[in-house]
Design a protein around this motif. Structure first.
Motif, PDB file in Angstrom:
ATOM      1  N   TYR A 151      -0.491   3.108   9.586  1.00 27.58           N
ATOM      2  CA  TYR A 151      -0.222   4.375  10.272  1.00 27.58           C
ATOM      3  C   TYR A 151      -1.426   4.717  11.132  1.00 27.58           C
ATOM      4  O   TYR A 151      -2.498   4.106  11.020  1.00 27.58           O
ATOM      5  CB  TYR A 151       0.047   5.496   9.254  1.00 27.58           C
ATOM      6  N   ILE A 152      -1.278   5.706  12.005  1.00 21.45           N
ATOM      7  CA  ILE A 152      -2.365   6.143  12.878  1.00 21.45           C
ATOM      8  C   ILE A 152      -2.479   7.665  12.793  1.00 21.45           C
ATOM      9  O   ILE A 152      -1.497   8.374  13.024  1.00 21.45           O
ATOM     10  CB  ILE A 152      -2.128   5.724  14.338  1.00 21.45           C
ATOM     11  N   ALA A 153      -3.665   8.150  12.453  1.00 24.08           N
ATOM     12  CA  ALA A 153      -3.920   9.581  12.394  1.00 24.08           C
ATOM     13  C   ALA A 153      -5.383   9.819  12.759  1.00 24.08           C
ATOM     14  O   ALA A 153      -6.165   8.881  12.883  1.00 24.08           O
ATOM     15  CB  ALA A 153      -3.618  10.120  10.992  1.00 24.08           C
ATOM     16  N   SER A 154      -5.756  11.072  12.925  1.00 28.27           N
ATOM     17  CA  SER A 154      -7.138  11.388  13.290  1.00 28.27           C
ATOM     18  C   SER A 154      -8.096  11.171  12.137  1.00 28.27           C
ATOM     19  O   SER A 154      -9.306  11.070  12.338  1.00 28.27           O
ATOM     20  CB  SER A 154      -7.241  12.838  13.780  1.00 28.27           C
ATOM     21  N   ASN A 155      -7.565  11.128  10.905  1.00 29.54           N
ATOM     22  CA  ASN A 155      -8.404  10.923   9.737  1.00 29.54           C
ATOM     23  C   ASN A 155      -7.558  10.286   8.639  1.00 29.54           C
ATOM     24  O   ASN A 155      -6.394   9.946   8.868  1.00 29.54           O
ATOM     25  CB  ASN A 155      -9.022  12.244   9.258  1.00 29.54           C
TER      26      ASN A 155
END
Length: 368
Positions: A163-167
């Protein structure tokens, strides 16, 4: 991959190819990995860029027009300003940039030129946020087999890979969430999402509606909340420091016919709204799949936009990570069903890593 900088190649034409790039940018920056976000529309002729807003409005107003436009997707060669392209290629060459992550396939011809110009090995990864080819990749189908295709939702695999997230903040336990439902139509506000609002309000659900235009905001009922991107912002605009930013978001409240706008402090406030909701109701776009997995949010999927979203819907439903709206309605809008979907999402989320950790942070281990 120990390049001094990673170029993240996004597009403002779709927030689905912009927001994930911004998330990855934030994630890597915190870990000391230098990144630059580049938005394709900054290479367009001004007259082409100026038409995007009118196209968005037409697609928002009529879903059938949006579907037709999707089918007519073609290479963007005639839209490009050659001077702007040459300037960017020169910037990359002088900085010796050799690491790229593409969030839209329309960048491929530009990278073909860069590969020829630089005369050295270049690491280029195509970030595939859908379970099927999107129009931007499909029009360059002859090129992308030569690159590393990173499928987050590989249709041949049983479960998502990352997945891709800011944190890497863990999703909230379901019982700690607000119980609100988030409804939106993606970055262009398209699809059948508007028709679900009154139905769910009558059933007593608390809704967070992401509007495309503030004119969609209805009179405040004390329960339904409305949010949206501030109208002055475009994805290809930059701040005073010359950097791209997350969209500035606002809450809208209409009382006595008068509309008030309350800007949110930053995009993290909006992200917290997503993390706290009981489900997302939207068309099955790839970036919303990513939100669903990143934050463990059950995805109630509306009518898809194009073949890739049809495959997204099939993929997510088959793996028990979401449900079609018609099916959920047929199950009497079961909250227990959403809880079961959330449980599967959290289980899967616990088994995988952030894409940035898997790829860039791991290969630049001195930054971890």
């Amino acid at each position: 991959m120990n390049s001094s900088k990673v170029a993240l190649l996004a597009s403002g034409n779709s927030l689905g190819a912009y927001i994930p790039a911004m998330h990855l940018h934030m994630y890597l920056q915190v870990r000391g990995i230098q990144t630059d976000v580049h938005v394709l529309e900054n290479l367009y002729h001004e007259e082409v860029r100026s038409k995007i807003r009118s196209t968005k409005k037409a697609f928002h107003a009529d879903f059938s027009v949006a579907r037709m436009g999707h089918k007519l997707a073609k290479p963007i060669d005639n839209s490009l300003n050659e001077e702007a392209v040459l300037k960017l290629l020169d910037v990359w060459k002088k900085a010796e940039v050799t690491s790229f992550a593409l969030f839209t396939g329309f960048w491929l011809p530009i990278l073909e030129r860069y590969k020829t110009a630089i005369g050295r090995a270049v690491d280029i990864r195509l970030i595939r946020l859908d379970a099927w080819d999107t129009p931007s990749f499909k029009v360059h189908k002859h090129l992308y087999p030569n690159y590393e295709n990173v499928w987050l939702y590989d249709p041949s695999e049983l479960l998502p890979s990352s997945y891709i997230a800011s944190n890497e903040t863990e999703p909230l336990p379901y019982e700690q969430r607000s119980g609100r439902l988030m409804i939106h139509g993606g970055g262009w506000g398209i699809g059948t999402y508007a028709g679900t609002i009154s139905e769910l309000r009558q059933l007593g659900y608390c809704l967070d509606v992401i509007v495309y235009d503030p004119t969609e905001v209805e009179e405040d009922d004390g329960v339904t909340r409305y949010f949206g991107t501030m109208a002055s912002w475009d994805p290809w605009s930059q701040n005073a420091q010359g950097h791209h930013t997350f969209p500035p978001m606002a809450r809208y409240v209409r009382e006595g016919g008068s509309l008030q706008e309350y800007p949110l402090r930053d995009y993290a406030v909006f992200t917290d709204l997503i993390r706290n909701c009981a489900a997302i109701i939207s068309k099955p776009g790839g970036a919303t799949l990513n939100d669903s997995l990143s934050y463990g949010i059950p995805f109630v999927m509306l009518e898809p936009f194009g073949d890739h979203e049809l495959h997204n819907s099939t993929y997510w439903e088959a793996r028990g990570l979401g449900i079609r709206f018609s099916e959920w309605k047929g199950r009497n809008f079961s909250v227990h069903l959403l809880e079961e979907i959330c449980r599967r999402l959290l289980e899967q989320r616990s088994k995988i890593n952030h894409f940035g950790r898997n790829t860039y942070a791991a290969e630049n281990s001195s930054y971890v």
